[in-house]
Design a protein around this motif. Structure first.
Motif, PDB file in Angstrom:
ATOM      1  N   GLU A  11       0.249  89.574  96.516  1.00  0.00           N
ATOM      2  CA  GLU A  11       1.639  89.310  96.460  1.00  0.00           C
ATOM      3  C   GLU A  11       1.713  88.046  97.487  1.00  0.00           C
ATOM      4  OE1 GLU A  11       4.407  92.556  96.762  1.00  0.00           O
ATOM      5  OE2 GLU A  11       2.788  93.956  96.290  1.00  0.00           O
ATOM      6  N   LYS A  12       2.198  86.927  96.794  1.00  0.00           N
ATOM      7  CA  LYS A  12       2.267  85.662  97.772  1.00  0.00           C
ATOM      8  C   LYS A  12       3.310  85.908  98.857  1.00  0.00           C
ATOM      9  CE  LYS A  12       3.026  80.529  97.336  1.00  0.00           C
ATOM     10  NZ  LYS A  12       4.124  80.767  98.638  1.00  0.00           N
ATOM     11  N   ASP A  13       4.498  86.624  98.452  1.00  0.00           N
ATOM     12  CA  ASP A  13       5.579  86.837  99.289  1.00  0.00           C
ATOM     13  C   ASP A  13       4.892  87.475 100.796  1.00  0.00           C
ATOM     14  OD1 ASP A  13       7.277  85.397  97.852  1.00  0.00           O
ATOM     15  OD2 ASP A  13       8.144  87.313  97.129  1.00  0.00           O
ATOM     16  N   VAL A  15       1.953  87.877 101.800  1.00  0.00           N
ATOM     17  CA  VAL A  15       0.860  86.678 102.567  1.00  0.00           C
ATOM     18  C   VAL A  15       1.584  85.809 103.356  1.00  0.00           C
ATOM     19  CG1 VAL A  15      -0.964  84.924 102.171  1.00  0.00           C
ATOM     20  CG2 VAL A  15      -0.901  87.055 100.749  1.00  0.00           C
ATOM     21  N   ASP A  16       2.702  85.225 102.708  1.00  0.00           N
ATOM     22  CA  ASP A  16       3.413  84.236 103.534  1.00  0.00           C
ATOM     23  C   ASP A  16       4.034  84.665 104.702  1.00  0.00           C
ATOM     24  OD1 ASP A  16       2.537  82.207 101.678  1.00  0.00           O
ATOM     25  OD2 ASP A  16       4.418  82.352 100.547  1.00  0.00           O
ATOM     26  N   LEU A  17       4.712  85.897 104.572  1.00  0.00           N
ATOM     27  CA  LEU A  17       5.380  86.805 105.693  1.00  0.00           C
ATOM     28  C   LEU A  17       4.614  87.001 106.629  1.00  0.00           C
ATOM     29  CD1 LEU A  17       7.946  88.087 106.752  1.00  0.00           C
ATOM     30  CD2 LEU A  17       7.284  90.223 105.432  1.00  0.00           C
ATOM     31  N   LYS A  19       1.421  85.697 107.222  1.00  0.00           N
ATOM     32  CA  LYS A  19       0.824  84.637 107.812  1.00  0.00           C
ATOM     33  C   LYS A  19       1.644  84.046 108.762  1.00  0.00           C
ATOM     34  CE  LYS A  19      -1.105  80.284 106.604  1.00  0.00           C
ATOM     35  NZ  LYS A  19      -1.772  79.091 105.372  1.00  0.00           N
ATOM     36  N   TYR A  20       3.029  83.674 108.488  1.00  0.00           N
ATOM     37  CA  TYR A  20       3.806  83.117 109.540  1.00  0.00           C
ATOM     38  C   TYR A  20       3.989  83.981 110.662  1.00  0.00           C
ATOM     39  CZ  TYR A  20       8.403  81.719 111.057  1.00  0.00           C
ATOM     40  OH  TYR A  20       9.486  81.275 111.968  1.00  0.00           O
ATOM     41  N   ASN A  21       4.133  85.114 110.598  1.00  0.00           N
ATOM     42  CA  ASN A  21       4.304  86.189 111.980  1.00  0.00           C
ATOM     43  C   ASN A  21       2.987  86.051 112.769  1.00  0.00           C
ATOM     44  OD1 ASN A  21       7.227  87.191 111.982  1.00  0.00           O
ATOM     45  ND2 ASN A  21       6.664  87.416 109.915  1.00  0.00           N
ATOM     46  N   GLN A  23       0.754  83.647 112.909  1.00  0.00           N
ATOM     47  CA  GLN A  23       0.826  82.261 113.233  1.00  0.00           C
ATOM     48  C   GLN A  23       1.742  81.983 114.468  1.00  0.00           C
ATOM     49  OE1 GLN A  23       1.019  79.805 109.790  1.00  0.00           O
ATOM     50  NE2 GLN A  23      -0.866  79.471 109.754  1.00  0.00           N
ATOM     51  N   THR A  31      -6.244  83.054 104.327  1.00  0.00           N
ATOM     52  CA  THR A  31      -5.558  84.016 103.291  1.00  0.00           C
ATOM     53  C   THR A  31      -6.383  83.937 102.081  1.00  0.00           C
ATOM     54  OG1 THR A  31      -4.103  82.449 102.114  1.00  0.00           O
ATOM     55  CG2 THR A  31      -3.248  83.579 103.991  1.00  0.00           C
ATOM     56  N   ARG A  33      -6.074  85.963  97.718  1.00  0.00           N
ATOM     57  CA  ARG A  33      -5.271  86.578  96.813  1.00  0.00           C
ATOM     58  C   ARG A  33      -6.129  87.636  95.893  1.00  0.00           C
ATOM     59  NH1 ARG A  33      -0.889  83.570  95.707  1.00  0.00           N
ATOM     60  NH2 ARG A  33      -0.028  85.323  94.518  1.00  0.00           N
TER      61      ARG A  33
END
Length: 228
Positions: A11-13, A15-17, A19-21, A23, A31, A33
Motif C-alpha cells: 500500500e503506497k500510502d 509506505v509514504d506515511l 517513510k516520512y515519519n 526520515q 522501500t 512493494r
C-alpha cells in the motif's frame, strides 16, 4: 552510523506515511512493494525491516523464513506491520523470529517507540560480553545466538532464545510474566501472558530431558534452576 530501515508494504500510502515519519527521526529509509523486492533489498548494512504480511509475490511470513535461513540476513530484526490480527498470525510470526507485531491502522508515536526499542535491544546485544552462560547441561552463547544442550547444538528461534537468555542471566530467581514481556518484547508491545507461556513450552521441548530446569511458579511466573 545512520540507521537504515527497509519498509515493505504493497500500500503506497502506508509506505509514504511510514517513510516520512522515520526520515523525520533521522533514519535512512528504503522501500519495497512486495516480498520479492524485499528479499532483493534486504542486504547489509541494514538495521531493521518493517514488513507487511499480506503482499504479492511472497507474503511476509515467507519473506521472514527466507531472511532467517540466509546467514547474511538472519540477524536483521523484523517488525511485522499488518492488518492481520489473529493470534495464530502473531504466534507464527514471533515463532519465526519477528521482534514485534504492529497492527494497522498505524499509530505513528507507537511505531516510532517500538522501532527505537528494537534498535536499542540490538545494540545492547552487540555490546554483550562474548562469555557463554553455562548452567548445568545448558550452554548459551549470547553473541552467536547459540544454545547447546549436553554439548549438542539446538536451534532456538529469536524470541525463545531471548526468553531463555533472560532466565539464564537471572538463574535461581523467580521472574514474573510481566517482567519477561517487558524485557523481551518491550513495554510498548501489546502481547498477552499466553505468548510467554507458548514460548516457555517450546523452550522446554528443546531442552528435552532437561525440560524441568524451567520451573513454573504457579500464579507468578518462571524460574530457571541454577543447576540445570
Amino acid at each position: 552510523m545512520e540507521k537504515r530501515i527497509l519498509v515493505v508494504d504493497d500500500e503506497k500510502d502506508i509506505v509514504d506515511l511510514v517513510k516520512y515519519n522515520l526520515q523525520k527521526e533521522g533514519y535512512t529509509v528504503i522501500t519495497a512493494r512486495n516480498g520479492k523486492e524485499a528479499l532483493e533489498l534486504a542486504q547489509p548494512p541494514l538495521h531493521l525491516i518493517l514488513l507487511d504480511i499480506m503482499m504479492p509475490e511472497y507474503d511476509g511470513l515467507e519473506v521472514l523464513r527466507r531472511l532467517k535461513q540466509n546467514e547474511r540476513t538472519s540477524a536483521i530484526p523484523v517488525i511485522f506491520l499488518t492488518a492481520k490480527g489473529s493470534d495464530v498470525d502473531e504466534v507464527v510470526g514471533l515463532e519465526l523470529g519477528a521482534e514485534d507485531y504492529i497492527l494497522k491502522p498505524i499509530s505513528i508515536p507507537k511505531l516510532l517507540a517500538r522501532v527505537k526499542n528494537v534498535l536499542r535491544k540490538k545494540e545492547e546485544r552487540a555490546k554483550a560480553p562474548p562469555v557463554p552462560i553455562i548452567i548445568g547441561a545448558v550452554e548459551i552463547h549470547p553473541l552467536q545466538h547459540l544454545v547447546k544442550v549436553k554439548g549438542k547444538e539446538v536451534f532456538f528461534p529469536k524470541k525463545e532464545f531471548e526468553v531463555l537468555l533472560y532466565l539464564a542471566r537471572h538463574a535461581g530467581e523467580v521472574i514474573i510474566r510481566e517482567t519477561l514481556l517487558t524485557m523481551v518484547w518491550g513495554s510498548d508491545v501489546q502481547v498477552v501472558d499466553r505468548t510467554v507461556d507458548v514460548h516457555i513450552r517450546k523452550i522446554r521441548e528443546k531442552l528435552g530431558s532437561h525440560a524441568d530446569a524451567v520451573e513454573t511458579i504457579k500464579g507468578v511466573g518462571y524460574r530457571l534452576k541454577d543447576d540445570a
